[in-house]
Design an enzyme around this catalytic site. Structure first.
Site, PDB file in Angstrom:
ATOM      1  N   HIS A  41      50.858  53.075  53.608  1.00 38.78           N
ATOM      2  CA  HIS A  41      52.163  52.603  53.100  1.00 38.78           C
ATOM      3  C   HIS A  41      52.046  51.208  52.477  1.00 38.78           C
ATOM      4  CE1 HIS A  41      53.871  55.798  55.753  1.00 38.78           C
ATOM      5  NE2 HIS A  41      52.941  55.360  56.587  1.00 38.78           N
ATOM      6  N   SER A 100      46.203  34.145  28.931  1.00 37.93           N
ATOM      7  CA  SER A 100      47.548  34.170  28.374  1.00 37.93           C
ATOM      8  C   SER A 100      47.638  33.138  27.265  1.00 37.93           C
ATOM      9  CB  SER A 100      48.561  33.842  29.474  1.00 37.93           C
ATOM     10  OG  SER A 100      49.754  33.347  28.899  1.00 37.93           O
ATOM     11  N   LYS A 146      46.270  31.561  33.553  1.00 36.99           N
ATOM     12  CA  LYS A 146      46.242  33.008  33.782  1.00 36.99           C
ATOM     13  C   LYS A 146      44.900  33.660  33.500  1.00 36.99           C
ATOM     14  CE  LYS A 146      49.828  35.507  33.736  1.00 36.99           C
ATOM     15  NZ  LYS A 146      50.368  36.390  34.768  1.00 36.99           N
ATOM     16  N   GLU A 173      44.746  47.459  33.878  1.00 34.44           N
ATOM     17  CA  GLU A 173      46.079  47.920  33.473  1.00 34.44           C
ATOM     18  C   GLU A 173      45.989  48.978  32.372  1.00 34.44           C
ATOM     19  OE1 GLU A 173      46.994  43.502  33.096  1.00 34.44           O
ATOM     20  OE2 GLU A 173      48.983  44.395  33.179  1.00 34.44           O
TER      21      GLU A 173
END
Ligand code: ARG
Length: 459
Positions: free
Chosen positions: A157, A278, A284, A291
């Site tokens: 979970h 970024s 970043k 992704e």
């Protein structure tokens, strides 16, 4: 003017829109090599059976090689008017060798021709993907070997459940990928029958030898029903469904990498080669490759559903709908190969943050099960009662804002007076994983056995 291949009964040519919806040459030129291999096998067989003369068969075979080299050199004038790769190749062959080219299509149809060429193309993909998956598995096994003892939280979970070892987690993916390879291999075995010689749908009256062409093309045998041979796209669907399951596995690990590389988790550091920055936030480092794997998988699922939908309403035998099979399979194959390669790069290059993993492994009362097991083993409590006692200790720690090992023996005794100091031995995460020695368990000793097995298996 009417089509030079089939225009005999036509007075006028197609409209531009008809050409646009009908032509597949923009994409099926990708299977030129496979189409030509099929035609060369057919030409040899026609010669061997005396259906065409030996010199015509030789001219066709050699001419087809010339066409192939022109296509490979990238200077082939593909024509939309000639619809597809099959007719583009044949038309060019006619320019090169003249009259004998017109005999190549004896005892054959584009229906068995396309099924043959496409099967050969898909078969090549099975082989390429198998090799790519083996390389990815090696990357996971390499991580497992390095981190057979590193502890990390195991989740259910996405809540901390019990400590596990890094190696065990990595090898879970080796298991998945091995099943993927088995699925692809199984589908490849089943699809390896030759449609060539099924002709349009009914077979042919020419004395062809389908075993001969099947053998030259590396098929196990000719497909035994001509209607099925030209209308079967199961091989493409099995490719896409196996690809979908494999892609789902890649996506799950991609998702884990996205979570693990976040500042909240800090389980892994991805290499610069598989991250991006970024344009506005200088700090970043984004897990873009993960992704994109997660996202591209959607196209593979989409291809699977699209082709299932194309096929589901088709009466036997061939219908032009089936031309829509190729772009789906091409796109899925390209994206799966890319996703596997990107994942292999990420897995090989990523660095586990061992101390963060260990710290995280101890949070969330992750050794509560070990404590309950201790109560069963040492005090003879029924497991349900041990569960209850442990629950009370967890509540006590939670209230005190500490972890289980931070409770004092006196505090513990207020919950169950039989508890002794040896309980602290089982509350540490290393002891916890070391104790889980059941077959398939997370203990380092078991993980090392599995690493050895995989290394032998992968060679
Ligand atoms: N381009 C067609 C395809 O991809 C080849 C088969 C055409 N057959 C036909 N009867 N029109 O399916």
């Amino acid at each position: 003017t009417s089509n030079q291949m089939w225009g005999g009964r036509f007075a006028a040519g197609n409209s531009d829109i008809m050409e646009a919806i009908n032509a597949s040459i923009d994409f099926d030129q990708r299977m030129a090599a496979q189409d030509i291999a099929g035609s060369r096998a057919h030409a040899a067989m026609l010669g061997a059976m005396g259906i065409v003369t030996d010199s015509d068969a030789t001219a066709m075979r050699e001419g087809l090689l010339t066409v192939l080299s022109e296509i490979e050199a990238g200077d082939f004038p593909f024509s939309k008017q000639l619809e597809d790769i099959h007719m583009n190749v044949e038309a060019r062959l006619k320019e090169i060798i003249g009259e004998p080219a017109g005999r190549l299509h004896t005892g054959r149809s584009r229906n068995d021709q396309v099924a043959t060429g496409f099967k050969l193309w898909v078969r090549d993909q099975f082989d390429a993907i198998d090799a790519a998956l083996a390389a990815l598995m090696k990357a996971f096994v390499g991580q497992a070997e390095a981190g057979a003892e590193w502890v990390m939280p195991g989740f259910t979970h996405l809540q901390v459940a019990q400590p596990v070892t890094w190696g065990h987690h990595m090898l879970a993916y080796a298991e998945m990928l091995d099943r993927d390879r088995a699925r692809f291999a199984d589908a490849r075995k089943r699809m390896n029958t030759s449609p060539l010689g099924a002709a349009a749908l009914a077979g042919t009256g020419f004395a062809i030898d389908r075993d001969m062409t099947a053998t030259e093309l590396g098929f196990d045998r000719p497909a035994s029903n001509s209607l099925d041979a030209v209308s079967d796209r199961d091989f493409a669907l099995e490719f896409l469904s196996s690809a979908s399951i494999c892609a789902m596995h890649l996506s799950r690990f991609a998702e884990e990498l996205v979570i693990w590389s976040s500042a909240q988790f800090r389980f892994v550091t991805l290499s610069d080669s598989f991250s991006t920055g970024s344009s506005i936030m200088p700090q970043k480092k984004n897990p873009d490759a993960a992704e994109l794997i997660r996202a591209k998988i959607g196209r593979i699922f989409g291809a699977n559903v699209a082709l299932m939908t194309v096929m589901k309403g088709l009466p036997l035998a061939y219908s032009k709908d089936m031309q829509e099979d190729k772009e789906q399979v091409f796109d899925a194959a390209d994206n799966l190969m890319l996703a596997i390669a990107a994942m292999e790069g990420m897995v090989s290059d990523m660095t586990a943050n061992v101390s963060e993993l260990e710290k995280a492994a101890a949070t969330g009362f992750s050794t509560a099960t070990d404590l309950a097991d201790w109560l069963v083993r040492e005090l003879g409590l029924p497991f349900r009662e041990a569960h209850h006692v442990t629950g009370a200790l967890v509540a006590m720690a939670e209230k005190g804002g500490c972890d289980l090992p931070d409770l004092s023996l006196e505090q513990m005794k207020t919950v169950h007076e039989g508890i002794t100091v040896s309980v602290f031995d089982v509350l540490g995460v290393h002891n916890s994983v070391a104790s889980r020695t059941s077959f398939g368990g997370t203990a380092p000793v078991r993980v090392r056995e599995q690493v050895a097995r995989w290394k032998e298996h992968l060679g």
